[in-house]
Scaffold this motif. Structure first.
Motif, PDB file in Angstrom:
ATOM      1  N   MET A  37      39.826  42.676  46.489  1.00  0.00           N
ATOM      2  CA  MET A  37      40.154  42.201  45.143  1.00  0.00           C
ATOM      3  C   MET A  37      41.627  42.464  44.825  1.00  0.00           C
ATOM      4  O   MET A  37      42.273  41.647  44.164  1.00  0.00           O
ATOM      5  N   ASP A  40      43.641  39.941  46.869  1.00  0.00           N
ATOM      6  CA  ASP A  40      43.481  38.597  46.312  1.00  0.00           C
ATOM      7  C   ASP A  40      44.098  38.452  44.926  1.00  0.00           C
ATOM      8  O   ASP A  40      44.130  37.351  44.382  1.00  0.00           O
ATOM      9  N   HIS A  42      42.965  39.853  42.055  1.00  0.00           N
ATOM     10  CA  HIS A  42      41.997  39.909  40.963  1.00  0.00           C
ATOM     11  C   HIS A  42      42.120  41.212  40.184  1.00  0.00           C
ATOM     12  O   HIS A  42      41.660  41.305  39.049  1.00  0.00           O
ATOM     13  N   LEU A  43      42.712  42.203  40.827  1.00  0.00           N
ATOM     14  CA  LEU A  43      42.992  43.503  40.222  1.00  0.00           C
ATOM     15  C   LEU A  43      44.409  43.905  40.601  1.00  0.00           C
ATOM     16  O   LEU A  43      44.956  43.390  41.578  1.00  0.00           O
ATOM     17  N   ALA A  69      41.623  38.560  35.734  1.00  0.00           N
ATOM     18  CA  ALA A  69      42.037  37.928  36.990  1.00  0.00           C
ATOM     19  C   ALA A  69      42.824  36.646  36.731  1.00  0.00           C
ATOM     20  O   ALA A  69      43.854  36.394  37.370  1.00  0.00           O
ATOM     21  N   THR A  73      46.732  35.873  37.692  1.00  0.00           N
ATOM     22  CA  THR A  73      47.098  34.695  38.489  1.00  0.00           C
ATOM     23  C   THR A  73      48.192  33.880  37.812  1.00  0.00           C
ATOM     24  O   THR A  73      49.160  33.474  38.456  1.00  0.00           O
TER      25      THR A  73
END
Length: 121
Positions: A37, A40, A42-43, A69, A73
């Motif tokens: 995460m 990616d 997300h965190l 998230a 982004t």
């Protein structure tokens, strides 16, 4: 060096943070999933005394705060660094009121995302 992106120690020292194993436990996930995460986006994590930690405010009701998230982004796609995103999420904003992370936790995600998108231009 870790392949997991992390900010330098940019947040207030009194801000409650959680170790990655603690985050995994609260989310009911293996710690490797928390690593993913972070990779990616997300965190977000920061490194304190060589240890990766995640702000406790990112976790609510056994999950990641709704809208976090997506906000990360939007800001990352706009060229903001992890350090800058963390600072922005925890910066007080009298017009919200509070900080963007408090607004996300208070179910005011639309306004936070709108502001993040506006910062991109």
């Amino acid at each position: 060096m870790s392949s997991i992106p992390a900010a330098a120690h940019v947040l207030a020292p009194e801000l409650e943070v959680l170790s990655l194993p603690d985050v995994a436990e609260r989310l009911g996930l293996p710690v490797t999933r928390v690593h993913q995460m972070l990779r990616d986006g997300h965190l977000l994590a920061e490194r304190r005394d060589g240890v990766l930690v995640i702000p406790a405010d990112f976790i609510a009701d056994g999950g990641i705060v709704k809208g976090l998230a997506g906000t990360i982004t939007v800001l990352r796609d706009s060229g903001f660094s992890t350090d800058e995103i963390l600072r922005w999420l925890f910066a007080e904003d009298d017009t919200l009121p509070g900080s963007p992370i408090e607004a996300l936790r208070g179910d005011r995600g639309r306004e936070v995302k709108r502001r993040a998108q506006a910062m991109a231009f």
